[in-house]
Write an enzyme that holds these catalytic residues in place. Structure first.
Site, PDB file in Angstrom:
ATOM      1  N   HIS A 128       4.317  27.299   5.281  1.00  0.00           N
ATOM      2  CA  HIS A 128       4.756  28.190   6.364  1.00  0.00           C
ATOM      3  C   HIS A 128       6.005  28.953   5.973  1.00  0.00           C
ATOM      4  O   HIS A 128       6.779  28.516   5.124  1.00  0.00           O
ATOM      5  CB  HIS A 128       5.005  27.411   7.656  1.00  0.00           C
ATOM      6  CG  HIS A 128       6.029  26.334   7.509  1.00  0.00           C
ATOM      7  ND1 HIS A 128       5.713  25.077   7.030  1.00  0.00           N
ATOM      8  CD2 HIS A 128       7.362  26.314   7.744  1.00  0.00           C
ATOM      9  CE1 HIS A 128       6.809  24.341   6.989  1.00  0.00           C
ATOM     10  NE2 HIS A 128       7.838  25.063   7.400  1.00  0.00           N
TER      11      HIS A 128
ATOM     12  N   HIS B 234       9.498  30.807   7.731  1.00  0.00           N
ATOM     13  CA  HIS B 234      10.365  30.935   8.914  1.00  0.00           C
ATOM     14  C   HIS B 234      10.898  32.359   9.021  1.00  0.00           C
ATOM     15  O   HIS B 234      11.328  32.936   8.018  1.00  0.00           O
ATOM     16  CB  HIS B 234      11.617  30.060   8.771  1.00  0.00           C
ATOM     17  CG  HIS B 234      11.383  28.596   8.719  1.00  0.00           C
ATOM     18  ND1 HIS B 234      11.621  27.774   9.783  1.00  0.00           N
ATOM     19  CD2 HIS B 234      10.958  27.785   7.705  1.00  0.00           C
ATOM     20  CE1 HIS B 234      11.362  26.514   9.438  1.00  0.00           C
ATOM     21  NE2 HIS B 234      10.963  26.496   8.185  1.00  0.00           N
TER      22      HIS B 234
HETATM   23  P1  AMP Z   1      10.208  23.051   7.385  1.00  0.00           P
HETATM   24  O1  AMP Z   1      11.417  22.165   7.406  1.00  0.00           O
HETATM   25  O2  AMP Z   1      10.400  24.326   6.627  1.00  0.00           O
HETATM   26  O3  AMP Z   1       9.014  22.251   6.931  1.00  0.00           O
HETATM   27  O4  AMP Z   1       9.995  23.525   8.870  1.00  0.00           O
HETATM   28  C1  AMP Z   1       9.140  22.915   9.769  1.00  0.00           C
HETATM   29  C2  AMP Z   1       9.432  23.537  11.115  1.00  0.00           C
HETATM   30  O5  AMP Z   1       8.352  23.253  11.968  1.00  0.00           O
HETATM   31  C3  AMP Z   1      10.707  23.005  11.789  1.00  0.00           C
HETATM   32  O6  AMP Z   1      11.576  24.097  12.047  1.00  0.00           O
HETATM   33  C4  AMP Z   1      10.174  22.374  13.081  1.00  0.00           C
HETATM   34  O7  AMP Z   1      11.039  22.591  14.180  1.00  0.00           O
HETATM   35  C5  AMP Z   1       8.844  23.080  13.275  1.00  0.00           C
HETATM   36  N1  AMP Z   1       7.837  22.343  14.005  1.00  0.00           N
HETATM   37  C6  AMP Z   1       7.492  21.037  13.887  1.00  0.00           C
HETATM   38  N2  AMP Z   1       6.479  20.732  14.707  1.00  0.00           N
HETATM   39  C7  AMP Z   1       6.147  21.880  15.370  1.00  0.00           C
HETATM   40  C8  AMP Z   1       5.171  22.222  16.349  1.00  0.00           C
HETATM   41  N3  AMP Z   1       4.333  21.311  16.847  1.00  0.00           N
HETATM   42  N4  AMP Z   1       5.136  23.501  16.789  1.00  0.00           N
HETATM   43  C9  AMP Z   1       5.985  24.420  16.313  1.00  0.00           C
HETATM   44  N5  AMP Z   1       6.926  24.163  15.386  1.00  0.00           N
HETATM   45  C10 AMP Z   1       7.010  22.914  14.912  1.00  0.00           C
END
Ligand code: AMP
Ligand code: ZN
Length: 141
Positions: A103, A105
């Protein structure tokens, strides 16, 4: 059908089996709000198929996410009036990755606010949905 993992939250969202504040969807990608927003309008663009990270993601998915990011960036700009936009993409725990499904951000940033990528504060669901609605509208303008 895309390759997906049962115990992956982003695969569950991509399949419609877990809730999300969705903003955009196409064959390869899904765009939604982060439930722990660093700032209001913190968006994630995810692949629909499961790839752990950039080391395994397909070039087609990486390209589509990059293409979509410019449209989402403009919608975020219009809705949040942010002074800047941080784009981050973390691969593996050592880099801070916490959800091991590829993903990107997009985080609106404001002058003189030093905002990190991760927040410990969950967003209010109604505020998330209101933001998602504004972004969907801005994308369609
Ligand atoms: P990363 O640390 O780059 O893997 O980011 C993962 C992101 O996913 C974090 O910013 C979390 O807040 C977000 N996240 C986790 N679970 C969910 C969810 N169910 N829906 C939307 N965002 C999520
Ligand atoms: Zn997954």
């Amino acid at each position: 059908m895309h390759h997906q993992l049962d115990d992956c939250i982003f695969c569950q969202i991509a399949q419609g089996n877990a809730p999300a504040s969705k903003i955009h969807e196409d064959e390869l990608t899904l765009t939604m709000l982060d439930i722990f927003p660093a700032t209001p309008g913190h968006v994630l663009i995810i692949s629909k198929a499961h790839f752990d990270d950039i080391f395994t993601a397909s070039p087609q998915v990486l390209a589509q996410i990059a293409i979509n990011s410019s449209k989402i960036a403009k919608a975020l700009q219009a809705v949040t009036q942010a002074d800047g936009l941080g784009i981050y993409q973390l691969n593996k725990a050592a880099a801070g990755q916490t959800v091991f499904h590829y993903h990107m951000h997009l985080i609106p940033q404001f002058t003189n606010q030093n905002i990190g990528i991760h927040s410990k504060q969950a967003a209010d669901p109604q505020q998330l949905e209101a933001m998602a609605q504004q972004l969907r509208q801005a994308l369609n303008e």
